[in-house]
Scaffold this active site. Structure first.
Site, PDB file in Angstrom:
ATOM      1  N   ARG A  21       0.795  -1.342  -0.054  1.00  6.91           N
ATOM      2  CA  ARG A  21      -0.029  -0.124  -0.148  1.00  6.91           C
ATOM      3  C   ARG A  21       0.844   1.317  -0.074  1.00  6.91           C
ATOM      4  NH1 ARG A  21      -5.588  -1.362   3.059  1.00  6.91           N
ATOM      5  NH2 ARG A  21      -5.590  -3.601   2.643  1.00  6.91           N
ATOM      6  N   LYS A 247     -16.011   9.767  10.721  1.00  8.41           N
ATOM      7  CA  LYS A 247     -16.462   9.729   9.508  1.00  8.41           C
ATOM      8  C   LYS A 247     -17.424  11.167   9.157  1.00  8.41           C
ATOM      9  CE  LYS A 247     -14.689   5.036   9.005  1.00  8.41           C
ATOM     10  NZ  LYS A 247     -15.009   3.791   9.157  1.00  8.41           N
ATOM     11  N   THR A 277      -5.378   7.444  27.455  1.00  8.33           N
ATOM     12  CA  THR A 277      -5.876   8.965  27.768  1.00  8.33           C
ATOM     13  C   THR A 277      -7.020   9.333  27.031  1.00  8.33           C
ATOM     14  OG1 THR A 277      -3.453   9.697  28.151  1.00  8.33           O
ATOM     15  CG2 THR A 277      -5.098  11.414  27.509  1.00  8.33           C
TER      16      THR A 277
HETATM   17  C1  LIG Z   1     -13.958   2.841  10.028  1.00 11.39           C
HETATM   18  C2  LIG Z   1     -14.490   1.775  10.718  1.00 11.39           C
HETATM   19  C3  LIG Z   1     -14.407   1.491  12.134  1.00 11.39           C
HETATM   20  C4  LIG Z   1     -13.420   2.173  13.000  1.00 11.39           C
HETATM   21  O1  LIG Z   1     -13.753   3.340  13.074  1.00 11.39           O
HETATM   22  P1  LIG Z   1     -12.580   4.496  13.330  1.00 11.39           P
HETATM   23  O2  LIG Z   1     -13.096   5.566  14.167  1.00 11.39           O
HETATM   24  O3  LIG Z   1     -12.107   5.052  12.152  1.00 11.39           O
HETATM   25  O4  LIG Z   1     -11.467   3.730  14.190  1.00 11.39           O
HETATM   26  C5  LIG Z   1     -15.272   0.662  12.777  1.00 11.39           C
HETATM   27  N1  LIG Z   1     -16.362  -0.194  11.971  1.00 11.39           N
HETATM   28  C6  LIG Z   1     -16.241   0.171  10.730  1.00 11.39           C
HETATM   29  C7  LIG Z   1     -17.368  -0.787  10.034  1.00 11.39           C
HETATM   30  C8  LIG Z   1     -15.544   0.955  10.278  1.00 11.39           C
HETATM   31  O5  LIG Z   1     -15.575   1.199   8.735  1.00 11.39           O
END
Ligand SMILES: *Cc1c(COP(=O)(O)O)cnc(C)c1O
Length: 409
Positions: A21, A247, A277
């Site tokens: 990657r 997200k 933390t």
């Molecule tokens: C991205 C993702 C996570 C992890 O979330 P982060 O906040 O990025 O650590 C958990 N579950 C699914 C289905 C995801 O796509």
């Protein structure tokens, strides 16, 4: 002993399998998303991002940026320790209240990421249930798989979204066995949605607890952004909802929400919560601002769906192999790792279009794809440009096109 040979051999295996990657060096420009700078080997270039999980562009929203800056200025940067040591800073208290309200639950608990929330949340919950059997969807995210593994209890995998198979396993387990069903609401590689209502029916019928990852749905579905469970009217029937702030909420952090005892027990027993933390106050304030905004503003959600529908329609009309998807995710089938990587490189280098390749092990071999995630800020011109760029790349690589749809002529 030459230890470095182990690592170079490991890297060579990835190169041989075309799985090595490379991460693009990108710099987003607040206020101009999805435009960004790519720090290419030949210097900075303007590109358009087409695969961000900042689905709604909230990472650049003035209210969110403003909350982060204001809080950091007022209370400083870090949290100052684990919550056991530093106490809970006030912006985190507010954020957990906001999240509990979002999901109509008594309480919520924040972790440093969605990954950690699944890993430590699932394992802690399952360990607290004597003789627990975990029933896990075959396509669950790696963070859930790790949570299940760490739980150390028995687990069975049900075929993806197959409620008949799930029911068989529930019956076979018997009524007295404690059972935890773990699934996602929206699977982000295919863009398909779990039959949550049916899963809740089964959980109630056979006495199972439910844990649902709503990472790819919170902020984007449901009248207040509570996710697919809110949209489908089943939020109150799910025991534990898990989500991310990284997200659609554009920040960082993960959480679970549920009734007060479950959340308090996880708070008290989960090593991945206790010994790390807390997230900084500024991140928490920014996330709270994003959640609050999306609870009342539907503009982002509507425009997001509209843009996703338009991208699908334009690419399908152009004959590009769009995989069917019920949601905002637009997967484009390539089918092998080499071409997927090449297509992605060509799009970036020759067309200023950034879409990273999705290869094994993220998806099964032979189903490699480009995963496009339109945001509210991808306008018609950008969408037309995307279609042109993809067509040129498809032609150069000799990738198959579908018959052009007549409806589009
Ligand atoms: C991205 C993702 C996570 C992890 O979330 P982060 O906040 O990025 O650590 C958990 N579950 C699914 C289905 C995801 O796509």
């Amino acid at each position: 002993m030459d230890y470095s040979q182990f690592f170079s051999a490991a890297l060579n295996r990835l190169h041989d399998e075309r799985r090595y990657r490379v991460f693009a060096d990108l710099e987003r420009i607040a206020g101009r998303f999805p435009h960004a700078l790519w720090h290419s080997p030949k210097g900075p270039r303007n590109v358009v991002i087409w695969c961000s999980n900042d689905y709604l562009g909230m990472g650049q929203h003035p209210k969110v940026v403003g909350a982060m800056v204001e809080t950091a200025t007022r209370v400083g940067t870090g949290a100052g320790g684990t919550r056991n040591i530093a106490g809970t800073h006030h912006p985190l208290v507010q954020l957990e209240a906001e999240l509990a309200d979002l999901h109509g639950k008594q309480a919520s608990l924040l972790f440093t990421s969605g990954y950690v929330s699944n890993q430590t949340g699932i394992s802690t919950i399952a360990k607290l249930i004597p003789n627990c059997l975990i029933l896990s969807d075959a396509l669950n995210h790696n963070s859930m798989i790790e949570g299940v593994r760490q739980a150390g209890c028995e687990r069975q995998i049900f075929r993806h979204n197959d409620t008949a198979h799930l029911e068989e396993l529930l019956i076979a387990a018997g009524p007295d066995r404690p059972k935890l069903i773990a699934c996602e609401s929206l699977y982000s590689m295919d863009g398909d949605v779990a039959p949550l209502s049916k899963i809740c029916d089964l959980a109630e019928k056979y006495g199972a607890m439910t844990y649902v990852d709503e990472v790819h749905a919170v902020g984007m579905y449901g009248p207040r952004g509570g996710g697919i469970a809110e949209r489908d009217g089943v939020m109150h029937r799910i025991d534990v909802l898990e989500g991310t702030l990284a997200k659609a909420f554009g920040c960082l952090g993960g959480y679970i929400a549920g009734n007060a005892d479950i959340i308090d027990a996880v708070r008290s027993y989960a090593p991945g919560f206790i010994f790390t933390t807390a997230l900084p106050p500024a991140i928490c304030s920014a996330a709270t601002a994003a959640i609050r905004h999306l609870k009342t503003s539907s503009w982002e959600r509507e425009r997001h769906q509209d843009r996703a529908a338009r991208v699908k329609a334009i690419l399908i009309a152009a004959g590009l192999p769009v995989m069917s998807s019920d949601t905002h995710i637009v997967p484009l089938f390539v089918g092998d790792a080499e071409n997927c990587k090449r297509a992605s490189d060509m799009l970036l280098e020759e067309h200023g279009v950034y879409i990273q390749p999705i290869n094994y092990p993220t998806v099964a071999k032979g189903t490699e794809r480009l995963r496009i995630t339109p945001s509210p800020y991808h306008d018609d011109g950008l969408i037309d440009g995307l279609a042109d760029a993809l067509l040129q790349v498809w032609e150069r690589l000799g990738l198959p096109l579908k018959q052009k749809s007549l409806a589009a002529e």
